[in-house]
Write an enzyme that holds these catalytic residues in place. Sequence first.
Site, PDB file in Angstrom:
ATOM      1  N   ASP A 194       0.481  -1.715   0.439  1.00 55.23           N
ATOM      2  CA  ASP A 194       0.298  -0.124  -0.203  1.00 55.23           C
ATOM      3  C   ASP A 194       1.193   1.355   0.106  1.00 55.23           C
ATOM      4  O   ASP A 194       2.247   0.984   0.161  1.00 55.23           O
ATOM      5  CB  ASP A 194      -1.329  -0.059   0.892  1.00 55.23           C
ATOM      6  CG  ASP A 194      -1.956   0.735   1.155  1.00 55.23           C
ATOM      7  OD1 ASP A 194      -2.082   1.619  -0.050  1.00 55.23           O
ATOM      8  OD2 ASP A 194      -3.363  -0.005   1.589  1.00 55.23           O
ATOM      9  N   ASP A 219     -10.317   3.754  -3.852  1.00 53.60           N
ATOM     10  CA  ASP A 219     -10.000   1.926  -3.350  1.00 53.60           C
ATOM     11  C   ASP A 219     -11.756   2.072  -3.867  1.00 53.60           C
ATOM     12  O   ASP A 219     -13.112   3.280  -3.791  1.00 53.60           O
ATOM     13  CB  ASP A 219     -10.493   2.218  -1.801  1.00 53.60           C
ATOM     14  CG  ASP A 219      -8.846   2.683  -1.392  1.00 53.60           C
ATOM     15  OD1 ASP A 219      -8.093   2.279  -1.940  1.00 53.60           O
ATOM     16  OD2 ASP A 219      -9.755   2.251  -0.096  1.00 53.60           O
TER      17      ASP A 219
HETATM   18  C1  GLA Z   1      -5.873   1.713   1.128  1.00 51.29           C
HETATM   19  C2  GLA Z   1      -5.623   0.631   0.369  1.00 51.29           C
HETATM   20  C3  GLA Z   1      -6.991  -0.483   0.421  1.00 51.29           C
HETATM   21  C4  GLA Z   1      -7.226  -1.382   1.687  1.00 51.29           C
HETATM   22  C5  GLA Z   1      -7.002  -0.133   2.956  1.00 51.29           C
HETATM   23  C6  GLA Z   1      -6.089  -0.681   4.814  1.00 51.29           C
HETATM   24  O1  GLA Z   1      -6.837   2.321   1.188  1.00 51.29           O
HETATM   25  O2  GLA Z   1      -6.067   1.611  -0.854  1.00 51.29           O
HETATM   26  O3  GLA Z   1      -7.047  -1.027  -0.753  1.00 51.29           O
HETATM   27  O4  GLA Z   1      -5.883  -2.248   1.833  1.00 51.29           O
HETATM   28  O5  GLA Z   1      -5.631   0.641   2.662  1.00 51.29           O
HETATM   29  O6  GLA Z   1      -6.700   0.163   4.930  1.00 51.29           O
END
Ligand code: GLA
Length: 393
Positions: free
Chosen positions: A162, A217
């Site tokens: 991430d 996301d």
């Molecule tokens: C980010 C990522 C998500 C998830 C969250 C976890 O937003 O893009 O897919 O992994 O972190 O905290």
Amino acid sequence: MRQTWAALLAAALSTASLALSPASPQAAARVAPVDVRLALTPPMGWNGWNAFACEVDERVIQETADKLATSGLRSAGYDYVNLDDCWMSPERDAAGDLVPDPVRFPHGLRALSDYLHARGLKLGIYESAGVGTCAGYPGSLGHEQQDANSFAAWGVDYLKYDNCRNQGVPARQRYQAMSDALAATGRPIVYGICNWGLEDVAQWGSTMAHLWRTTTDIVPTYEQMLANFHDNVNLADGASPGAWNDPDMLEIGNGLTAEEARTHFSLWATMAAPLIAGTDLRTASPETLAVLGNTEVIAVDQDRLGKQGRPVRMDGGLDVLAKPLADGSTAVTLVNETDRAATVSTTAADVGLRAAARYTVRDLWKHSSGTSTGTIAASLPAHGSAMFRVTPQ
Ligand code: GLA
């Protein structure tokens, strides 16, 4: 003369290494090519984030693994079982190592990977290329090798890496460091960059990773699913076996209507996206399991030619997409994004098929075949889609 050549070669090699990573010749010396064999087709599996956020423990993982086996999804190709954020303790141990949360993973992660491996499944894990994860657990920036060594020792097969708390360090540098660290462990580990499509990752992701997120996301709404589709659909040039655009995990089973769920799955398969289920499989409805388990649609996603489908036409919310397949056929996906029923139509010539007197048209959702002299059309309800495999006769 020989010595001269050797000296020239050494100089050339060191220049090449320096050119790859001007910041650190030592690190540059370790830049390893991506082993594309680990992901010749887009990865498939499950990840807990969309359904559980932080509330995943070893019982959920084990029960999900059991369900993958008994539901037929494992045989359909879903073999990665991936932890997301919050799997760890808030602090590293005295040696600086990451520690799995002792309450949620009382037997540790080696026992978890053993459980999965014994069932023909694989373990995925999550970290962040920053000083902390998005949820605030310790990050891997500056700890890349130590953490990669932990993942390898635990039997991890896949890393989602991430972008939170990244201190403004350029993405290429942070993601290359983990790529090198994973390679140095000697363990085959699929590597997924999750920097949300920033810093032109689609231009360089394939130089160091097997997949890279191209979007923000996903959330379980039709609008966000379409937004991720739109952000990903024009990046087809960057996809090839071992290198995949990732428009984020599936939301099938998390509140989309039946039409929307089929559209989501058809679009992701047409874009050769990773198919990572994001629902609670233990309680999933038969309809959800049937969408995720549609082997004819999965075969399009997993086609060994490894082409990402391209838009033939996207006009007022009515879309035609085409994905060439290894056997000479083409997957044709027709989508009605709008809120009213509509007919979407195209032709074999428009989707790039060679001229033929007749085409076999296989409906990948109705599981029935017909023939056509060239027209491919469907009347679609609001938010609906159709997906065909068209083969010149
Ligand atoms: C980010 C990522 C998500 C998830 C969250 C976890 O937003 O893009 O897919 O992994 O972190 O905290």
